[in-house]
Design a protein around this motif. Sequence first.
Motif, PDB file in Angstrom:
ATOM      1  N   THR B  17       0.841  -1.201   0.000  1.00 58.73           N
ATOM      2  CA  THR B  17       0.000   0.000   0.000  1.00 58.73           C
ATOM      3  C   THR B  17       0.874   1.247   0.000  1.00 58.73           C
ATOM      4  O   THR B  17       2.088   1.185   0.205  1.00 58.73           O
ATOM      5  N   SER B  18       0.234   2.391  -0.223  1.00 60.52           N
ATOM      6  CA  SER B  18       0.946   3.668  -0.228  1.00 60.52           C
ATOM      7  C   SER B  18       0.548   4.494   0.987  1.00 60.52           C
ATOM      8  O   SER B  18      -0.590   4.420   1.462  1.00 60.52           O
ATOM      9  N   LYS B  20       0.888   8.457   2.786  1.00 54.60           N
ATOM     10  CA  LYS B  20       1.238   9.866   2.613  1.00 54.60           C
ATOM     11  C   LYS B  20       1.498  10.505   3.959  1.00 54.60           C
ATOM     12  O   LYS B  20       0.709  10.351   4.899  1.00 54.60           O
ATOM     13  N   LYS B  66       9.665   5.920  -5.768  1.00 55.23           N
ATOM     14  CA  LYS B  66       9.122   5.256  -4.596  1.00 55.23           C
ATOM     15  C   LYS B  66       8.742   6.275  -3.525  1.00 55.23           C
ATOM     16  O   LYS B  66       7.748   6.115  -2.830  1.00 55.23           O
ATOM     17  N   THR B  80       5.051  10.732  -0.087  1.00 56.34           N
ATOM     18  CA  THR B  80       4.252   9.530  -0.282  1.00 56.34           C
ATOM     19  C   THR B  80       5.181   8.351  -0.509  1.00 56.34           C
ATOM     20  O   THR B  80       5.987   8.364  -1.442  1.00 56.34           O
ATOM     21  N   VAL B  81       5.069   7.368   0.359  1.00 59.24           N
ATOM     22  CA  VAL B  81       5.821   6.124   0.197  1.00 59.24           C
ATOM     23  C   VAL B  81       4.938   5.185  -0.598  1.00 59.24           C
ATOM     24  O   VAL B  81       3.885   4.749  -0.114  1.00 59.24           O
ATOM     25  N   THR B  82       5.322   4.921  -1.816  1.00 63.38           N
ATOM     26  CA  THR B  82       4.485   4.098  -2.686  1.00 63.38           C
ATOM     27  C   THR B  82       4.881   2.635  -2.586  1.00 63.38           C
ATOM     28  O   THR B  82       6.055   2.304  -2.404  1.00 63.38           O
ATOM     29  N   SER B  83       3.879   1.764  -2.668  1.00 68.49           N
ATOM     30  CA  SER B  83       4.099   0.326  -2.608  1.00 68.49           C
ATOM     31  C   SER B  83       5.080  -0.010  -1.481  1.00 68.49           C
ATOM     32  O   SER B  83       6.157  -0.561  -1.719  1.00 68.49           O
ATOM     33  N   ALA B  84       4.680   0.355  -0.301  1.00 63.45           N
ATOM     34  CA  ALA B  84       5.578   0.211   0.853  1.00 63.45           C
ATOM     35  C   ALA B  84       5.906  -1.247   1.141  1.00 63.45           C
ATOM     36  O   ALA B  84       5.076  -2.149   0.954  1.00 63.45           O
ATOM     37  N   ASP B  88      10.868  -0.412   4.391  1.00 61.30           N
ATOM     38  CA  ASP B  88      10.608   1.026   4.420  1.00 61.30           C
ATOM     39  C   ASP B  88      10.211   1.500   5.817  1.00 61.30           C
ATOM     40  O   ASP B  88      10.080   2.709   6.056  1.00 61.30           O
TER      41      ASP B  88
END
Lengths: 113, 116
Positions: B17-18, B20, B66, B80-84, B88
């Motif tokens: 998931t992402s 913010k 990312k 925003t950390v995308t596809s965590a 991470d």
Amino acid sequence: KQEVTQIPAALSVPEGENLVLNCSFTDSAIYNLQWFRQDPGKGLTSLLLIQSSQREQTSGRLNASLDKSSGRSTLYIAASQPGDSATYLCAGISSGSARQLTFGSGTQLTVLP
Amino acid sequence: GAVVSQHPSRVICKSGTSVKIECRSLDFQATTMFWYRQFPKQSLMLMATSNEGSKATYEQGVEKDKFLINHASLTLSTLTVTSAHPEDSSFYICSAAIGRQSGEQYFGPGTRLTVT
């Protein structure tokens, strides 16, 4: 590239003692140097900022010095208290680095009551 | 004065998931905002520098696709950390700088991200 080193990594002192935390940096073209305090799981609290043209700054029981020629800064804490227990970080901004702070690894201070 | 807030303070998300994270300067306009990450028992490592209205500058080794940074106004920057992924998981701290001469940065309280 600026590198910042802090020694010791950890320090334990009895309450009331005066102490000195050390910070060294490799690039003498430093724009300013800042000392921070970080409590566990928390963000940073700025303690003192020393501009490159200054030699020291004082705030209450804290005194920070900057010696660009030797690449060193010290944070002096007078009459330490248990509430001073925290991790202390120094960080420098090099001239021309777009104000990017380079952090040392910190000194974890414990003041024993 | 010079207060910086971050939201949320803690977040737990599932892998893939992402997330913010918001960084706001509450009582001043920040010409530049910085994003750092801190692993346990380690110091802060700069991830990226962002100036309002322009693209962020990422440090070497930080994937810009990312870690998406948006600095839409002089008081707000988002990470925003995308596809965590679990690796991470870290403590993310932002800072904001006033003006162009002093260089002093004011730090937010940090966001603890845990990816399960």
